[in-house]
Design a protein around this motif. Sequence first.
Motif, PDB file in Angstrom:
ATOM      1  N   GLY A  94       0.778  -1.207   0.065  1.00 38.00           N
ATOM      2  CA  GLY A  94      -0.061   0.086   0.214  1.00 38.00           C
ATOM      3  C   GLY A  94       0.803   1.313  -0.195  1.00 38.00           C
ATOM      4  O   GLY A  94       0.153   2.408  -0.163  1.00 38.00           O
ATOM      5  N   ARG A  95       2.221   1.234   0.213  1.00 34.86           N
ATOM      6  CA  ARG A  95       3.011   2.406   0.078  1.00 34.86           C
ATOM      7  C   ARG A  95       3.418   2.588  -1.454  1.00 34.86           C
ATOM      8  O   ARG A  95       3.280   1.789  -2.196  1.00 34.86           O
ATOM      9  N   ARG A  96       3.952   3.868  -1.549  1.00 35.29           N
ATOM     10  CA  ARG A  96       4.748   4.226  -2.916  1.00 35.29           C
ATOM     11  C   ARG A  96       5.938   4.126  -2.783  1.00 35.29           C
ATOM     12  O   ARG A  96       6.754   4.581  -1.908  1.00 35.29           O
ATOM     13  N   ALA A  97       6.610   3.594  -3.764  1.00 29.98           N
ATOM     14  CA  ALA A  97       8.127   3.240  -3.681  1.00 29.98           C
ATOM     15  C   ALA A  97       8.429   3.175  -5.399  1.00 29.98           C
ATOM     16  O   ALA A  97       7.861   2.829  -6.246  1.00 29.98           O
ATOM     17  N   THR A  98       9.848   2.962  -5.501  1.00 33.76           N
ATOM     18  CA  THR A  98      10.597   2.675  -6.586  1.00 33.76           C
ATOM     19  C   THR A  98      11.682   1.760  -6.387  1.00 33.76           C
ATOM     20  O   THR A  98      11.894   1.388  -5.353  1.00 33.76           O
ATOM     21  N   THR A  99      11.908   1.283  -7.708  1.00 37.35           N
ATOM     22  CA  THR A  99      13.266   0.065  -7.387  1.00 37.35           C
ATOM     23  C   THR A  99      13.970   0.311  -8.970  1.00 37.35           C
ATOM     24  O   THR A  99      13.662   1.019  -9.692  1.00 37.35           O
ATOM     25  N   HIS A 100      14.686  -0.723  -9.255  1.00 36.22           N
ATOM     26  CA  HIS A 100      15.294  -0.780 -10.587  1.00 36.22           C
ATOM     27  C   HIS A 100      14.186  -1.058 -11.564  1.00 36.22           C
ATOM     28  O   HIS A 100      13.038  -1.720 -11.188  1.00 36.22           O
ATOM     29  N   HIS A 101      14.312  -0.477 -12.889  1.00 33.90           N
ATOM     30  CA  HIS A 101      13.146  -0.516 -13.692  1.00 33.90           C
ATOM     31  C   HIS A 101      12.664  -1.774 -13.926  1.00 33.90           C
ATOM     32  O   HIS A 101      11.528  -2.160 -14.284  1.00 33.90           O
ATOM     33  N   LEU A 102      13.623  -2.857 -14.086  1.00 36.42           N
ATOM     34  CA  LEU A 102      13.253  -4.319 -14.219  1.00 36.42           C
ATOM     35  C   LEU A 102      12.316  -4.731 -13.227  1.00 36.42           C
ATOM     36  O   LEU A 102      11.830  -5.930 -13.281  1.00 36.42           O
ATOM     37  N   GLY A 103      12.429  -4.111 -11.828  1.00 38.53           N
ATOM     38  CA  GLY A 103      11.848  -4.806 -10.680  1.00 38.53           C
ATOM     39  C   GLY A 103      10.371  -4.013 -10.387  1.00 38.53           C
ATOM     40  O   GLY A 103       9.770  -4.584  -9.396  1.00 38.53           O
ATOM     41  N   LEU A 104       9.942  -2.912 -11.218  1.00 38.30           N
ATOM     42  CA  LEU A 104       8.769  -2.407 -11.053  1.00 38.30           C
ATOM     43  C   LEU A 104       7.420  -3.363 -10.725  1.00 38.30           C
ATOM     44  O   LEU A 104       6.587  -2.968  -9.995  1.00 38.30           O
ATOM     45  N   ASP A 105       7.352  -4.134 -12.097  1.00 37.76           N
ATOM     46  CA  ASP A 105       6.306  -5.001 -11.856  1.00 37.76           C
ATOM     47  C   ASP A 105       6.264  -5.811 -10.343  1.00 37.76           C
ATOM     48  O   ASP A 105       5.292  -6.362  -9.946  1.00 37.76           O
ATOM     49  N   GLY A 106       7.374  -6.376 -10.152  1.00 38.34           N
ATOM     50  CA  GLY A 106       7.591  -7.018  -8.906  1.00 38.34           C
ATOM     51  C   GLY A 106       6.995  -6.245  -7.766  1.00 38.34           C
ATOM     52  O   GLY A 106       6.373  -6.682  -6.654  1.00 38.34           O
ATOM     53  N   LEU A 107       7.120  -4.969  -7.565  1.00 37.41           N
ATOM     54  CA  LEU A 107       6.552  -4.127  -6.491  1.00 37.41           C
ATOM     55  C   LEU A 107       5.180  -4.075  -6.744  1.00 37.41           C
ATOM     56  O   LEU A 107       4.356  -4.530  -5.782  1.00 37.41           O
ATOM     57  N   THR A 108       4.771  -3.947  -7.968  1.00 35.22           N
ATOM     58  CA  THR A 108       3.133  -3.956  -8.196  1.00 35.22           C
ATOM     59  C   THR A 108       2.605  -5.280  -7.809  1.00 35.22           C
ATOM     60  O   THR A 108       1.439  -5.273  -6.904  1.00 35.22           O
ATOM     61  N   ALA A 109       3.077  -6.251  -8.089  1.00 40.26           N
ATOM     62  CA  ALA A 109       2.717  -7.706  -7.663  1.00 40.26           C
ATOM     63  C   ALA A 109       2.420  -7.734  -6.126  1.00 40.26           C
ATOM     64  O   ALA A 109       1.699  -8.664  -5.770  1.00 40.26           O
ATOM     65  N   ALA A 110       3.581  -7.245  -5.420  1.00 42.27           N
ATOM     66  CA  ALA A 110       3.560  -7.360  -3.917  1.00 42.27           C
ATOM     67  C   ALA A 110       2.769  -6.187  -3.111  1.00 42.27           C
ATOM     68  O   ALA A 110       2.584  -6.073  -1.872  1.00 42.27           O
ATOM     69  N   GLY A 111       1.853  -5.686  -4.241  1.00 40.10           N
ATOM     70  CA  GLY A 111       0.811  -4.590  -3.334  1.00 40.10           C
ATOM     71  C   GLY A 111       1.397  -3.206  -3.169  1.00 40.10           C
ATOM     72  O   GLY A 111       0.770  -2.485  -2.371  1.00 40.10           O
ATOM     73  N   VAL A 112       2.366  -3.105  -3.592  1.00 36.64           N
ATOM     74  CA  VAL A 112       3.103  -1.736  -3.598  1.00 36.64           C
ATOM     75  C   VAL A 112       2.723  -0.937  -4.965  1.00 36.64           C
ATOM     76  O   VAL A 112       2.743  -1.138  -6.065  1.00 36.64           O
ATOM     77  N   THR A 113       2.444   0.507  -4.577  1.00 36.53           N
ATOM     78  CA  THR A 113       2.194   1.471  -5.638  1.00 36.53           C
ATOM     79  C   THR A 113       3.742   1.880  -6.486  1.00 36.53           C
ATOM     80  O   THR A 113       4.311   2.636  -5.693  1.00 36.53           O
ATOM     81  N   ALA A 114       4.070   1.119  -7.569  1.00 39.42           N
ATOM     82  CA  ALA A 114       5.255   1.496  -8.004  1.00 39.42           C
ATOM     83  C   ALA A 114       5.185   2.875  -8.817  1.00 39.42           C
ATOM     84  O   ALA A 114       4.337   3.051  -9.551  1.00 39.42           O
ATOM     85  N   ILE A 115       6.227   3.654  -8.269  1.00 37.92           N
ATOM     86  CA  ILE A 115       6.470   4.951  -9.038  1.00 37.92           C
ATOM     87  C   ILE A 115       7.583   5.113  -9.995  1.00 37.92           C
ATOM     88  O   ILE A 115       8.611   4.683  -9.215  1.00 37.92           O
ATOM     89  N   LYS A 116       7.811   5.344 -11.193  1.00 42.77           N
ATOM     90  CA  LYS A 116       8.833   5.502 -11.975  1.00 42.77           C
ATOM     91  C   LYS A 116       9.379   6.655 -11.675  1.00 42.77           C
ATOM     92  O   LYS A 116       9.483   7.515 -12.497  1.00 42.77           O
TER      93      LYS A 116
END
Length: 224
Positions: free
Chosen positions: A132-154
Amino acid sequence: MLAQIVLFDGFDPLDVVAPYEVLSAGGNAAGGALEVELVSAEGAREVPSGVGASSLRATARLAPERGGLLVVPGAAGRLEGDGDDTVVAILRRALGTELPGLLREAVDRSGFIVSTVCGGSLLLAMAGLIRGRRATTHHLGLDGLTAAGVTAIKARVVDDGDLVTGAGVTSGLDLGLYLLERELGPRVALAVEELFAHERRGTAWRDTGAAAVPFAADGAGAAA
């Protein structure tokens, strides 16, 4: 203020060294207002990285009760496949230690700032700590954040209050500089930028201000 940078087996050295140097320099520029140390869930030990035979030494155990700031790096490994040397496998092994419990204590502690570089946010997400939090990561891992319920921000750096995350590996420099500006002020951050001859890249994303109007396909604004 104390900044603890956590090490675990297979960590990415650049995720650690970049913020370590930036934050250490900022502490010096601020007359000792910030101290930085390398920690692990197990305490003082040599911690092997995921790059060759390189390692760094943790000098203390991760202790959220000491307050301040925590920096969580990502892992260095293969990006694809299902072997033991992949990034995901390394992060999963870290989740099998005492680290997740200590990270949960840090996330839950009032006034404690948790920050990550690259896959460090994936480690928190895999542990179920930032749903439920907003976060970023390496661009190849953004989908992984989304799958874990995180709002991925590029974005290069994402500031979600007591959670501040950096994108790719080199974002550790920019994350460190942003944290210096936020916690110690722009003069300290600028002094470190000048020392390292590195200007912070990108705009730090925060949930403030007007929402951007989508651009048309030709790059022009959708509304006149």
